[in-house]
Design a protein around this motif. Structure first.
Motif, PDB file in Angstrom:
ATOM      1  N   CYS A  81       0.955  -1.243  -0.063  1.00  0.00           N
ATOM      2  CA  CYS A  81       0.124  -0.009  -0.135  1.00  0.00           C
ATOM      3  C   CYS A  81       0.853   1.190  -0.083  1.00  0.00           C
ATOM      4  CB  CYS A  81      -0.797  -0.050   1.231  1.00  0.00           C
ATOM      5  SG  CYS A  81      -2.132   1.223   1.337  1.00  0.00           S
ATOM      6  N   LYS A  82       0.403   2.363  -0.516  1.00  0.00           N
ATOM      7  CA  LYS A  82       1.169   3.635  -0.194  1.00  0.00           C
ATOM      8  C   LYS A  82       0.921   4.229   1.318  1.00  0.00           C
ATOM      9  CE  LYS A  82      -0.138   5.573  -4.594  1.00  0.00           C
ATOM     10  NZ  LYS A  82      -1.029   6.602  -5.448  1.00  0.00           N
ATOM     11  N   GLU A  83       1.973   4.621   1.577  1.00  0.00           N
ATOM     12  CA  GLU A  83       2.546   4.992   2.918  1.00  0.00           C
ATOM     13  C   GLU A  83       1.553   6.265   3.481  1.00  0.00           C
ATOM     14  OE1 GLU A  83       6.277   3.942   5.079  1.00  0.00           O
ATOM     15  OE2 GLU A  83       6.612   4.634   3.257  1.00  0.00           O
ATOM     16  N   VAL A 116      12.177 -10.538   4.293  1.00  0.00           N
ATOM     17  CA  VAL A 116      12.751 -10.371   3.129  1.00  0.00           C
ATOM     18  C   VAL A 116      13.124  -8.937   2.738  1.00  0.00           C
ATOM     19  CG1 VAL A 116      12.429 -11.057   0.835  1.00  0.00           C
ATOM     20  CG2 VAL A 116      11.494 -12.537   2.516  1.00  0.00           C
ATOM     21  N   ASP A 117      14.309  -8.932   2.125  1.00  0.00           N
ATOM     22  CA  ASP A 117      14.762  -7.487   1.798  1.00  0.00           C
ATOM     23  C   ASP A 117      13.666  -6.751   0.501  1.00  0.00           C
ATOM     24  OD1 ASP A 117      16.358  -7.929  -0.630  1.00  0.00           O
ATOM     25  OD2 ASP A 117      17.265  -9.252   0.684  1.00  0.00           O
ATOM     26  N   LEU A 118      13.768  -5.578   0.381  1.00  0.00           N
ATOM     27  CA  LEU A 118      12.821  -5.003  -0.605  1.00  0.00           C
ATOM     28  C   LEU A 118      13.258  -5.305  -2.058  1.00  0.00           C
ATOM     29  CD1 LEU A 118      10.712  -3.029  -0.920  1.00  0.00           C
ATOM     30  CD2 LEU A 118      12.324  -1.129  -1.183  1.00  0.00           C
ATOM     31  N   LYS A 119      14.728  -5.653  -2.321  1.00  0.00           N
ATOM     32  CA  LYS A 119      15.013  -6.190  -3.654  1.00  0.00           C
ATOM     33  C   LYS A 119      14.498  -7.496  -4.077  1.00  0.00           C
ATOM     34  CE  LYS A 119      19.378  -4.360  -5.299  1.00  0.00           C
ATOM     35  NZ  LYS A 119      20.738  -4.330  -5.175  1.00  0.00           N
ATOM     36  N   THR A 120      14.721  -8.377  -2.914  1.00  0.00           N
ATOM     37  CA  THR A 120      13.913  -9.389  -3.222  1.00  0.00           C
ATOM     38  C   THR A 120      12.582  -9.704  -3.574  1.00  0.00           C
ATOM     39  OG1 THR A 120      15.713 -10.324  -2.066  1.00  0.00           O
ATOM     40  CG2 THR A 120      14.019 -12.221  -2.293  1.00  0.00           C
ATOM     41  N   VAL A 132       4.342   0.220  -0.852  1.00  0.00           N
ATOM     42  CA  VAL A 132       5.419  -0.499   0.150  1.00  0.00           C
ATOM     43  C   VAL A 132       4.937  -1.555   0.552  1.00  0.00           C
ATOM     44  CG1 VAL A 132       6.688   1.886   0.975  1.00  0.00           C
ATOM     45  CG2 VAL A 132       4.716   0.745   2.278  1.00  0.00           C
ATOM     46  N   PRO A 133       5.818  -2.846   0.899  1.00  0.00           N
ATOM     47  CA  PRO A 133       5.026  -3.842   1.359  1.00  0.00           C
ATOM     48  C   PRO A 133       5.138  -3.994   2.776  1.00  0.00           C
ATOM     49  CG  PRO A 133       7.631  -4.169   0.792  1.00  0.00           C
ATOM     50  CD  PRO A 133       7.242  -2.795   0.528  1.00  0.00           C
ATOM     51  N   ILE A 134       3.868  -4.374   3.342  1.00  0.00           N
ATOM     52  CA  ILE A 134       3.542  -4.383   4.655  1.00  0.00           C
ATOM     53  C   ILE A 134       3.820  -5.669   5.339  1.00  0.00           C
ATOM     54  CG2 ILE A 134       1.873  -3.728   6.242  1.00  0.00           C
ATOM     55  CD1 ILE A 134       0.832  -1.819   3.926  1.00  0.00           C
ATOM     56  N   LEU A 135       3.036  -6.705   4.762  1.00  0.00           N
ATOM     57  CA  LEU A 135       3.459  -7.887   5.249  1.00  0.00           C
ATOM     58  C   LEU A 135       3.072  -9.062   4.284  1.00  0.00           C
ATOM     59  CD1 LEU A 135       0.587  -7.441   8.080  1.00  0.00           C
ATOM     60  CD2 LEU A 135       2.831  -8.122   8.678  1.00  0.00           C
ATOM     61  N   PHE A 136       3.208 -10.254   4.707  1.00  0.00           N
ATOM     62  CA  PHE A 136       2.884 -11.368   3.801  1.00  0.00           C
ATOM     63  C   PHE A 136       1.823 -12.069   4.363  1.00  0.00           C
ATOM     64  CE2 PHE A 136       7.705 -11.484   3.122  1.00  0.00           C
ATOM     65  CZ  PHE A 136       7.980 -10.463   2.198  1.00  0.00           C
ATOM     66  N   ILE A 137       1.005 -12.694   3.342  1.00  0.00           N
ATOM     67  CA  ILE A 137       0.129 -13.828   3.935  1.00  0.00           C
ATOM     68  C   ILE A 137       0.567 -15.041   3.260  1.00  0.00           C
ATOM     69  CG2 ILE A 137      -2.300 -14.690   3.608  1.00  0.00           C
ATOM     70  CD1 ILE A 137      -3.088 -11.617   3.698  1.00  0.00           C
ATOM     71  N   ALA A 138       1.120 -16.082   3.967  1.00  0.00           N
ATOM     72  CA  ALA A 138       1.659 -17.459   3.569  1.00  0.00           C
ATOM     73  C   ALA A 138       0.332 -18.240   3.338  1.00  0.00           C
ATOM     74  CB  ALA A 138       2.450 -18.027   4.521  1.00  0.00           C
ATOM     75  N   PHE A 139       0.075 -18.846   2.055  1.00  0.00           N
ATOM     76  CA  PHE A 139      -1.053 -19.523   1.872  1.00  0.00           C
ATOM     77  C   PHE A 139      -0.758 -20.827   1.039  1.00  0.00           C
ATOM     78  CE2 PHE A 139      -2.551 -18.952  -2.511  1.00  0.00           C
ATOM     79  CZ  PHE A 139      -1.827 -18.040  -2.738  1.00  0.00           C
ATOM     80  N   GLY A 140      -1.603 -21.865   1.425  1.00  0.00           N
ATOM     81  CA  GLY A 140      -1.673 -23.209   0.496  1.00  0.00           C
ATOM     82  C   GLY A 140      -2.367 -24.239   1.259  1.00  0.00           C
ATOM     83  N   ASN A 141      -2.173 -25.563   1.113  1.00  0.00           N
ATOM     84  CA  ASN A 141      -2.702 -26.608   1.752  1.00  0.00           C
ATOM     85  C   ASN A 141      -1.921 -26.860   3.069  1.00  0.00           C
ATOM     86  OD1 ASN A 141      -4.782 -27.278   0.085  1.00  0.00           O
ATOM     87  ND2 ASN A 141      -3.360 -28.038  -1.570  1.00  0.00           N
TER      88      ASN A 141
END
Ligand code: FMN
Length: 264
Positions: A81-83, A116-120, A132-141
């Motif tokens: 999201c934008k800051e 994880v760094d921004l470049k990655t 800007v990245p805020i969080l991750f949502i891990a998902f799958g089975n």
């Protein structure tokens, strides 16, 4: 909204995933669901950028918070999201809808803090302009299919007494607070408190002392958005009319966020 509401008491974080990719039709449903995610503010859009190759993405990750953040899953969503003012609350609000939608599809999730760094991140997830990245949502089975839904005594949450700083609450409004009570939060901190005045529910966040870092306050703002999202989903599922407004109340050690005014 009824479906999402029902998922509030059927959701839990999953930290052990089956690393096989989701089948194509499930992935398609995820992509479809992401097209139309509710936003808290009209002029501030929260993005959910899909990273299909989760394994390589996380391999590159270095975690600053240690084991807590490291959730390995076959796929991730990068929440960005934008800051602008209120962007963390906005992210939480939209995430509430995404987590419950995926749960409804039978897909396991865990919110994780990006180590994880921004470049990655940019290599795997094309961020929009100024996002800007805020969080991750891990998902799958989930590794164990039976672990997708919580057992009856699963939720470790504060009692009403703890979270209600002013009442009473009309019986017909209790389900709204119950929805917020079950929301996920960073380190399960549950920073939300409620001051109820007739048909108004004021949402407040517990302010952290100096010892707790800026990071935890930032995460708690996301948590507040999640709780608000769960409450709005509950209200909509019962087709109750309401509006979100600013009507600040002052309580020591608390930061006022927003008020839900229910229309009878
Ligand atoms: C903003 C936020 C950040 C989180 N970060 C992590 C994390 O980095 N690692 C993790 O394992 N869980 C993380 N969680 C999951 C919480 O620990 C979890 O939601 C909480 O303990 C309640 O458990 P439940 O989701 O199973 O109901 C996070 C949750 C939120 C809302």
């Amino acid at each position: 909204m009824e479906r999402l509401y029902q998922n509030i008491s059927k959701r839990k974080s999953t930290r052990k995933f089956n690393m096989d990719a989701l089948d194509p039709s499930s992935m398609e449903r995820v992509e479809q669901a992401l097209q139309d995610i509710p936003q808290l503010f009209e002029n501030l859009s929260v993005s959910f950028i899909l990273v299909k190759d989760g394994e390589h993405f996380m391999e590159k990750g270095t975690s600053i918070l240690g084991a807590y953040t490291k959730v390995k899953s076959p796929h991730y969503l990068v929440v960005a999201c934008k800051e602008a003012s209120g962007f963390r609350q906005a992210a939480g609000y939209s995430m509430a809808h995404v987590l419950l939608t995926l749960n409804d599809l039978g897909i396991a999730t865990c919110v994780t803090y990006p180590g994880v760094d921004l470049k990655t991140i940019e290599q795997f997830a094309p961020l929009g302009e100024e996002e800007v990245p805020i969080l991750f949502i891990a998902f799958g089975n989930p590794e164990d299919p039976l672990s997708l839904y919580p057992k009856a005594d699963y939720y470790k949450r504060r009692s009403y007494k703890d979270i209600l700083i002013q009442g009473p609450v009309k019986r017909k409004y209790k389900f709204i607070l119950e929805a917020a009570r079950l929301a996920p939060s960073s380190f399960n901190t549950q920073p939300w408190r409620f001051a109820v005045d007739g048909h108004k529910i004021h949402l407040l966040r517990v302010k952290l002392g100096f010892i707790k870092s800026k990071l935890f306050s930032s995460l708690n703002k996301i948590d507040m958005g999640l709780a608000l999202g769960f409450m709005v989903i509950a209200l909509k599922s019962k087709e109750m009319k309401f509006r979100l407004m600013k009507d600040p109340v002052i309580y020591e050690g608390m930061e006022y966020m927003i008020t839900i005014e229910i229309k009878e």
